[in-house]
Design a protein around this motif. Structure first.
Motif, short mmCIF file in Angstrom:
data_model
loop_
_atom_site.label_atom_id
_atom_site.label_comp_id
_atom_site.label_asym_id
_atom_site.label_seq_id
_atom_site.Cartn_x
_atom_site.Cartn_y
_atom_site.Cartn_z
N PRO A 46 0.82 -1.21 0.00
CA PRO A 46 0.00 0.00 0.00
C PRO A 46 0.86 1.26 0.00
O PRO A 46 2.05 1.22 0.30
N SER A 47 0.23 2.35 -0.32
CA SER A 47 0.93 3.63 -0.36
C SER A 47 1.61 3.92 0.98
O SER A 47 1.03 3.72 2.04
N GLY A 48 2.87 4.33 0.91
CA GLY A 48 3.59 4.71 2.13
C GLY A 48 4.27 3.56 2.85
O GLY A 48 4.85 3.74 3.92
N CYS A 49 4.23 2.34 2.26
CA CYS A 49 4.81 1.19 2.98
C CYS A 49 6.33 1.13 2.85
O CYS A 49 6.98 0.33 3.51
N GLY A 50 6.92 1.94 1.97
CA GLY A 50 8.38 1.98 1.88
C GLY A 50 8.96 1.49 0.57
O GLY A 50 10.18 1.37 0.42
N LYS A 51 8.11 1.25 -0.43
CA LYS A 51 8.58 0.67 -1.71
C LYS A 51 9.62 1.57 -2.39
O LYS A 51 10.70 1.11 -2.77
N THR A 52 9.26 2.84 -2.55
CA THR A 52 10.18 3.76 -3.25
C THR A 52 11.47 3.94 -2.46
O THR A 52 12.56 4.06 -3.03
N THR A 53 11.35 3.93 -1.13
CA THR A 53 12.55 4.07 -0.31
C THR A 53 13.54 2.94 -0.59
O THR A 53 14.75 3.17 -0.69
N VAL A 54 13.03 1.72 -0.77
CA VAL A 54 13.92 0.60 -1.10
C VAL A 54 14.69 0.91 -2.39
O VAL A 54 15.92 0.79 -2.45
P1 ATP Z 1 3.78 5.30 -2.59
O1 ATP Z 1 3.24 4.02 -3.15
O2 ATP Z 1 2.71 6.21 -2.12
O3 ATP Z 1 4.80 5.95 -3.47
P2 ATP Z 1 5.83 4.02 -0.99
O4 ATP Z 1 5.45 2.68 -0.54
O5 ATP Z 1 6.74 4.14 -2.16
O6 ATP Z 1 4.54 4.90 -1.22
P3 ATP Z 1 7.82 5.60 0.39
O7 ATP Z 1 7.80 6.72 -0.59
O8 ATP Z 1 8.98 4.69 0.35
O9 ATP Z 1 6.48 4.74 0.29
O10 ATP Z 1 7.70 6.21 1.85
C1 ATP Z 1 7.69 5.42 3.04
C2 ATP Z 1 7.39 6.32 4.23
O11 ATP Z 1 8.49 7.20 4.42
C3 ATP Z 1 6.18 7.18 4.04
O12 ATP Z 1 5.53 7.30 5.28
C4 ATP Z 1 6.75 8.52 3.61
O13 ATP Z 1 5.90 9.58 3.99
C5 ATP Z 1 8.05 8.54 4.36
N1 ATP Z 1 9.10 9.31 3.65
C6 ATP Z 1 9.67 8.99 2.47
N2 ATP Z 1 10.61 9.89 2.10
C7 ATP Z 1 10.64 10.81 3.10
C8 ATP Z 1 11.40 12.00 3.34
N3 ATP Z 1 12.33 12.41 2.48
N4 ATP Z 1 11.15 12.68 4.47
C9 ATP Z 1 10.23 12.27 5.37
N5 ATP Z 1 9.48 11.15 5.20
C10 ATP Z 1 9.67 10.44 4.09
#
Ligand code: ATP
Length: 381
Positions: free
Chosen positions: A48-56
Motif C-alpha cells: 500500500p501507499s507509504g509502505c516503503g517501496k520507493t525508499t527501497v
Molecule cells: P507510494 O506508493 O505512495 O509511493 P511508498 O510505498 O513508495 O509509497 P515511500 O515513498 O517509500 O512509500 O515512503 C515510506 C514512508 O516514508 C512514508 O511514510 C513517507 O511519507 C516517508 N518518507 C519517504 N521519504 C521521506 C522524506 N524524504 N522525508 C520524510 N518522510 C519520508
C-alpha cells in the motif's frame, strides 16, 4: 550480462539486501528489510501507499543512505559498513513513472546518454530501439511520442549501459488501462530478451501478480512474504497478505490433522497450517465457494442473501450475508450471474486446499493502510 559465480557454483544474486533500516524523524520507512533478486529475475514489490517501496529503490540506487543494513549488487557491496558506492558507479538502470526523458535530446540521444563515451553507441542505440519496437524513432523528440512510447524509450535508456539491475518505480501508473496492459507485456519481453534482472515496485496487484517471477508483499516497512505469485495467492503467509492480494474471506475453522472444519464444510490445510490444532481463521477465496439459488426463494430458512455485487469486467463477485451477519465474497458462476441484491442463495464449499492462521498470527499490529482483520471476517480490498 555475465553472471558472477561464487565457489559453490550458485550464481550470485543480482541484488541482495539485508537488514535495511530507514527512519525519517518519527517515521520508520524501512524496518529490517531482507530481499534478494536472482539473475535475470523480475521481482515485483507490492504494498500500500507509504509502505516503503520507493525508499527501497532509492537506497539501492544510492540516492540516499540507510540507517542500517547492507546492499550488494551483483556480488559487490555498494552500501554498508565501510562506505557507499556513488549512484553513477552502481550499475543500476532506473525507470520512473514520469519517464524522465531529457526533453531537449532526441530519442537516440536519450538512449545513448549513459553510454555517450562508448565508441559503439550508435550500434547499441539501434539495437535497443529495435528491442523496444521503436526502430525508426531515433530522430524524434520525446514530446512527439505517446506516453507508452516514451516509457519504452526510458526502458531502452535504462538498459543501454547493461546494468546489473533495473529498478522500475510504478512505470505504468501514468498510462491508461489498455496501454498499461500492453506495455506490461512489452516490458516483460524486453527485459527477458535483454537478460536483465529487475525489481518493480507497484501498488497494483495485477501488475505484481502478472509480471513477477516472484513477488514481495510489503507493509509498514517490512516484507511480509516473498514467493512466486501463485504461492502468495494460494498460500499467503499472513492475514494481511491473504486479504491484500486478491479477495480473501477469513472464516473460523476448527483445525485437526490437516483439516479445517468451517461452517461451510471442511478445507484441506497446506503448508505450516496443516499442523495447526484448534481454532484458526481459514482463507476462503471467492472461487472456493459455489453458489446456488435457494430452492424456496427468499423464504428458505437459513438462506444467505446477496448484499453486494461487484462486476470487474471479467468476473462477477457477490457478497452474501448469513442470517447471523457473517459476510463472504463469492464468485458468481454462469448459473447465478443474474442474481441480484436481496436474492437468497445456498453456499457449498468446493474441495479446497488453503491455509489457516492460528490466533497468534491473526493479531496484526495497528495498521494505517489495510482494514483490520477481525475474527471470522471478510476484508474487501
Ligand atoms: P507510494 O506508493 O505512495 O509511493 P511508498 O510505498 O513508495 O509509497 P515511500 O515513498 O517509500 O512509500 O515512503 C515510506 C514512508 O516514508 C512514508 O511514510 C513517507 O511519507 C516517508 N518518507 C519517504 N521519504 C521521506 C522524506 N524524504 N522525508 C520524510 N518522510 C519520508
Amino acid at each position: 550480462m555475465s553472471a558472477v559465480r561464487v565457489p559453490t557454483g550458485q550464481p550470485v544474486p543480482a541484488l541482495r539486501i539485508a537488514g535495511l533500516e530507514r527512519v525519517y524523524g518519527s517515521i520508520v520507512a524501512l524496518s529490517g528489510v531482507d530481499l534478494e533478486v536472482r539473475q535475470a529475475e523480475m521481482l515485483t514489490v507490492l504494498g500500500p501507499s507509504g509502505c516503503g517501496k520507493t525508499t527501497v529503490l532509492r537506497l539501492v540506487a544510492g540516492l540516499e543512505q540507510p540507517d542500517a543494513g547492507t546492499i550488494e549488487i551483483a556480488g559487490r557491496r555498494v552500501t554498508g559498513p565501510g562506505g557507499s558506492v556513488p549512484p553513477e558507479r552502481r550499475r543500476v538502470g532506473m525507470v520512473f513513472q514520469d519517464y524522465a526523458l531529457f526533453p531537449h535530446l532526441s530519442v537516440a540521444d536519450n538512449v545513448a546518454y549513459g553510454i555517450r563515451r562508448d565508441p559503439d553507441r550508435a550500434v547499441r542505440v539501434a539495437e535497443l530501439l529495435e528491442l523496444v519496437n521503436l526502430p525508426d524513432a531515433g530522430d524524434r523528440m520525446p514530446h512527439e511520442l505517446s506516453g507508452g512510447m516514451q516509457q519504452r524509450v526510458a526502458m531502452a535508456r535504462a538498459l543501454a549501459p547493461r546494468p546489473d539491475i533495473v529498478l522500475l518505480d510504478e512505470p505504468f501508473s501514468n498510462l491508461d488501462a489498455a496501454l498499461r496492459t500492453q506495455l506490461r507485456g512489452d516490458l516483460r519481453e524486453i527485459l527477458r530478451a535483454a537478460g536483465a534482472s529487475a525489481i518493480l515496485v507497484t501498488h497494483d496487484q495485477d501488475e505484481a501478480l502478472t509480471l513477477g517471477d516472484r513477488m514481495a508483499v510489503m507493509v509498514r516497512g517490512r516484507i511480509e512474504q516473498c514467493d512466486p505469485p501463485e504461492i502468495v495467492y494460494g498460500e499467503p503467509a499472513t492475514p494481511f497478505v491473504a486479504t491484500f492480494v486478491g479477495t480473501g474471506n477469513l472464516v473460523h475453522a476448527d483445525c485437526r490433522l490437516g483439516v479445517g472444519m468451517t461452517r461451510l464444510g471442511p478445507v484441506r490445510l497446506v503448508g505450516a497450517s496443516a499442523r495447526i490444532a484448534g481454532g484458526a481463521l481459514a482463507v476462503i477465496r471467492p472461487e472456493h465457494v459455489e453458489l446456488e439459488e435457494a430452492a424456496d426463494g427468499p423464504a428458505e430458512a437459513g438462506a444467505w442473501r446477496v448484499v453486494r455485487r461487484r462486476f470487474t469486467g471479467s468476473e462477477i463477485l457477490l457478497e452474501v450475508e448469513a442470517p447471523d451477519g457473517l459476510r463472504l465474497w463469492c464468485e458468481a458462476g454462469p448459473a447465478v450471474r443474474r442474481l441480484r441484491i436481496g436474492d437468497a442463495v445456498r453456499l457449498r464449499l468446493r474441495d479446497v486446499e488453503t491455509v489457516a492462521f492460528a490466533p497468534s498470527r491473526t493479531h496484526q499490529p495497528a495498521a494505517a493502510e489495510p482494514a483490520p482483520v477481525a475474527a471470522e471476517a471478510v476484508v474487501e480490498r
